[in-house]
Scaffold this active site. Structure first.
Site, short mmCIF file in Angstrom:
data_model
loop_
_atom_site.label_atom_id
_atom_site.label_comp_id
_atom_site.label_asym_id
_atom_site.label_seq_id
_atom_site.Cartn_x
_atom_site.Cartn_y
_atom_site.Cartn_z
N HIS A 1 33.57 45.10 37.42
CA HIS A 1 34.20 43.94 36.77
C HIS A 1 33.72 43.81 35.33
O HIS A 1 34.52 43.63 34.40
CB HIS A 1 33.91 42.67 37.57
CG HIS A 1 34.31 41.42 36.87
ND1 HIS A 1 35.50 40.75 37.14
CD2 HIS A 1 33.71 40.73 35.87
CE1 HIS A 1 35.59 39.72 36.34
NE2 HIS A 1 34.52 39.67 35.56
N GLU A 2 32.40 43.90 35.13
CA GLU A 2 31.83 43.77 33.78
C GLU A 2 32.35 44.88 32.87
O GLU A 2 32.66 44.66 31.70
CB GLU A 2 30.31 43.80 33.83
CG GLU A 2 29.67 42.62 34.54
CD GLU A 2 30.05 41.29 33.91
OE1 GLU A 2 30.23 41.24 32.68
OE2 GLU A 2 30.22 40.31 34.66
N HIS B 1 35.76 44.45 31.17
CA HIS B 1 35.88 43.68 29.94
C HIS B 1 35.80 44.59 28.71
O HIS B 1 36.37 44.28 27.66
CB HIS B 1 34.79 42.61 29.87
CG HIS B 1 35.04 41.47 30.83
ND1 HIS B 1 36.23 40.81 30.90
CD2 HIS B 1 34.23 40.88 31.74
CE1 HIS B 1 36.16 39.85 31.82
NE2 HIS B 1 34.96 39.88 32.35
N GLU C 1 39.46 37.31 33.15
CA GLU C 1 38.70 37.45 34.39
C GLU C 1 39.58 38.02 35.50
O GLU C 1 39.15 38.90 36.25
CB GLU C 1 38.11 36.10 34.83
CG GLU C 1 37.05 35.55 33.89
CD GLU C 1 35.91 36.53 33.64
OE1 GLU C 1 35.55 37.29 34.55
OE2 GLU C 1 35.40 36.56 32.50
#
Ligand SMILES: [Zn+2]
Length: 423
Positions: A277-278, A281, A355
Site C-alpha cells: 500500500h505504501e 503512493h 488511499e
C-alpha cells in the site's frame, strides 16, 4: 474597525464554530454506536476494545475543541492584541535594524507560540495518551525531545527567516518569486536531510534483521519494479505504542521504515500488504502530485504575501501600527490559516481517493484480505473508532472510514502473496 479585521474575526469564528459543530456530531455518533460492533468487524474486535476506541475518540474530540478555542485566543492576542508588534519593539531594542532584528522578532514569535502550545502537548502525552495506555514517553525523553525540537526549530526557522527577510529587502518587487524558489529548494533539502540527519536525532534506526521478512519484501519490490536503498526498523516504542510504516527520501535513495511496534503486531503477509500500500503512493505518483500541489499552493501564498505586504491596512487592521517585513511574515503565518481551512475538506477527499487507489494496488501486487486484516489490527491497536460520523469524516479524514475501506479490500481480494514468493 477596519473591514479586513472584521473579515478576519468572522473567518476565525466560522472556523471555530465549524470545528465545534463537527466535534459534537462526531461525539454523538460515536457514543450512539458505542455498544454495537459494526457489521464486518464481529469476531475481530471485542466489545471492550470497541468501547475503548469510542471513549478515546470522544476524549480526543473534547480536548480538540478546547485546543481550538485556546489557539484562537492565542492568534487574537498575537495579532489584534498587539503581541507581534510588542515582540517587534523588543527585537529592535536588542538587534540592529533590518534582517537581524526581523529574524529575532520571528524567532520570538515562534518561541511564544511553542511555549503556549506546551501545556496541551504535556496534557495529551501524559494524561490523555497515558489514560488509554498508549504513552511510553517518560519525562526525560519528553524534555530532551522538546529541547532538540527547539534547537532544530531555532536553527532551521532562523535560517529560513533570515534568508526570506534578506530577499525581501534586496530582490525588488518580485521578491516573492525569488523567495518561493528558495522555499522550494529548502523543502527539497529538508526532504533529503530528514532521514539522514534529522530523524536519527530523535530515534534509532537499525537495518531489518528478519531475513525471511526481508526476502518477502525484496520479492514484493522486484514484483512492483521498485528501488529502495534500505529497510529500517525504528524504535517507535520508545514514545508510544501506536504503530506505523513509511517511506522517506528522494529518487533512488528511498528508505522503507517500519515502527518496531508495527512489526510486533502484524504477521509477515500482513506486513507485506501494508508495504505494498505504501509503495503504491510512489508507483501511482501520489507523492509527486502532492508535492506539485504543495508547490502551487505555496506559490499562491507567496504571491498573496507579496501583495499584502504592500498594503498599509494589512498591518493596521491586524494590530501592527508600523509596517515591516518581519511583521508581514508573522501576520501572514498567523492570520491566513483563518481563511484557508475552508479548502481542507477538498484536500482530505483527494487524499481519500489516493488511499483507495493504493489499496487497489496492494490487492493487485500483494493481497487485499491480508491488508484488511492488517488494518483491523492497526485500528484495534490504535483504538481508532470504527464508527465515525460521516460528515466529520468527510471533512477531516485523510483516510476512508474503516467500514467502507475494509469491505472494499475484502471484495478486491488479490492473487495472494504466496503466488510470487518462493517458500
Ligand atoms: Zn496510504
Amino acid at each position: 474597525m477596519h473591514p479586513f479585521a472584521l473579515a478576519f474575526l468572522a473567518a476565525l469564528l466560522a472556523h471555530l464554530a465549524t470545528q465545534w459543530w463537527l466535534a459534537r456530531r462526531q461525539i454523538a455518533h460515536v457514543e450512539a454506536h458505542r455498544s454495537a460492533i459494526p457489521a464486518g468487524f464481529e469476531g475481530a474486535v471485542t466489545h471492550d476494545e470497541h468501547a475503548k476506541a469510542a471513549d478515546y475518540a470522544c476524549a480526543r474530540q473534547r480536548l480538540g475543541v478546547l485546543e481550538a478555542l485556546y489557539d484562537t485566543a492565542v492568534v487574537l492576542a498575537m495579532t489584534l492584541g498587539g503581541g507581534i508588534a510588542k515582540l517587534g519593539t523588543w527585537a529592535s531594542s536588542l538587534a540592529p535594524p533590518g534582517v537581524p532584528a526581523g529574524t529575532l522578532q520571528l524567532l520570538a514569535v515562534f518561541a511564544v507560540l511553542a511555549l503556549l502550545g506546551l501545556p496541551f502537548t504535556i496534557y495529551q502525552t501524559f494524561v490523555l495518551e497515558q489514560r488509554f495506555g498508549f504513552n511510553r514517553t517518560g519525562p526525560a525523553t519528553f524534555i530532551t525531545d522538546q529541547l532538540k525540537g527547539w534547537a532544530l526549530g531555532a536553527v532551521l526557522g532562523g535560517a529560513v527567516a533570515a534568508t526570506v527577510l534578506w530577499i525581501m529587502a534586496r530582490a525588488g518587487t518580485a521578491w516573492w518569486l525569488v523567495a518561493w524558489l528558495t522555499w522550494l529548494a529548502f523543502t527539497l533539502l529538508v526532504t533529503w536531510a530528514w532521514p539522514r540527519v534529522i530523524a536519527p536525532l530523535f530515534n534509532k534506526f537499525s537495518p531489518l534483521e528478519d531475513q525471511a521478512l526481508r526476502q518477502r519484501i525484496d520479492a514484493l519490490l522486484a514484483r512492483c519494479d521498485f528501488h529502495a536503498k534500505a529497510v529500517y526498523v525504528m524504535d517507535g516504542s520508545k514514545r508510544s505504542s501506536h504503530g506505523n510504516a513509511y517511506f522517506t527520501g528522494l529518487g533512488r535513495e528511498k528508505r522503507i521504515v517500519f515502527f518496531d511496534t508495527l512489526l510486533k503486531s502484524l504477521g509477515p503477509v500482513q506486513i507485506e500488504s501494508v508495504l505494498a500500500h505504501e509503495l503504491a503512493h510512489f508507483k501511482l505518483r501520489h507523492i509527486p502530485q502532492r508535492l506539485a500541489v504543495g508547490a502551487a499552493m505555496s506559490l499562491a501564498g507567496f504571491a498573496l504575501l507579496g501583495w499584502l505586504s504592500q498594503q498599509g491596512w494589512f498591518y493596521s487592521a491586524l494590530g501592527v501600527p508600523q509596517p515591516g517585513n518581519a511583521a508581514a511574515l508573522a501576520l501572514f503565518m498567523l492570520a491566513i490559516p483563518a481563511f484557508t481551512w475552508i479548502i481542507a475538506p477538498v484536500l482530505a477527499a483527494w487524499s481519500r481517493r489516493h488511499e483507495y487507489e493504493a489499496d487497489e494496488f496492494a490487492a493487485r501486487f500483494s493481497d487485499g484480505r491480508s491488508l484488511a486484516e492488517a488494518l483491523v489490527t492497526l485500528y484495534k491497536d490504535n483504538a481508532t473508532t470504527l464508527t465515525p460520523d460521516p460528515l466529520y469524516s468527510a471533512f477531516h479524514d485523510s483516510h476512508p472510514p474503516p467500514a467502507a475501506r475494509i469491505a472494499r479490500l475484502r471484495s478486491l481480494g488479490g492473487p495472494g502473496p504466496s503466488a510470487a514468493v518462493s517458500p
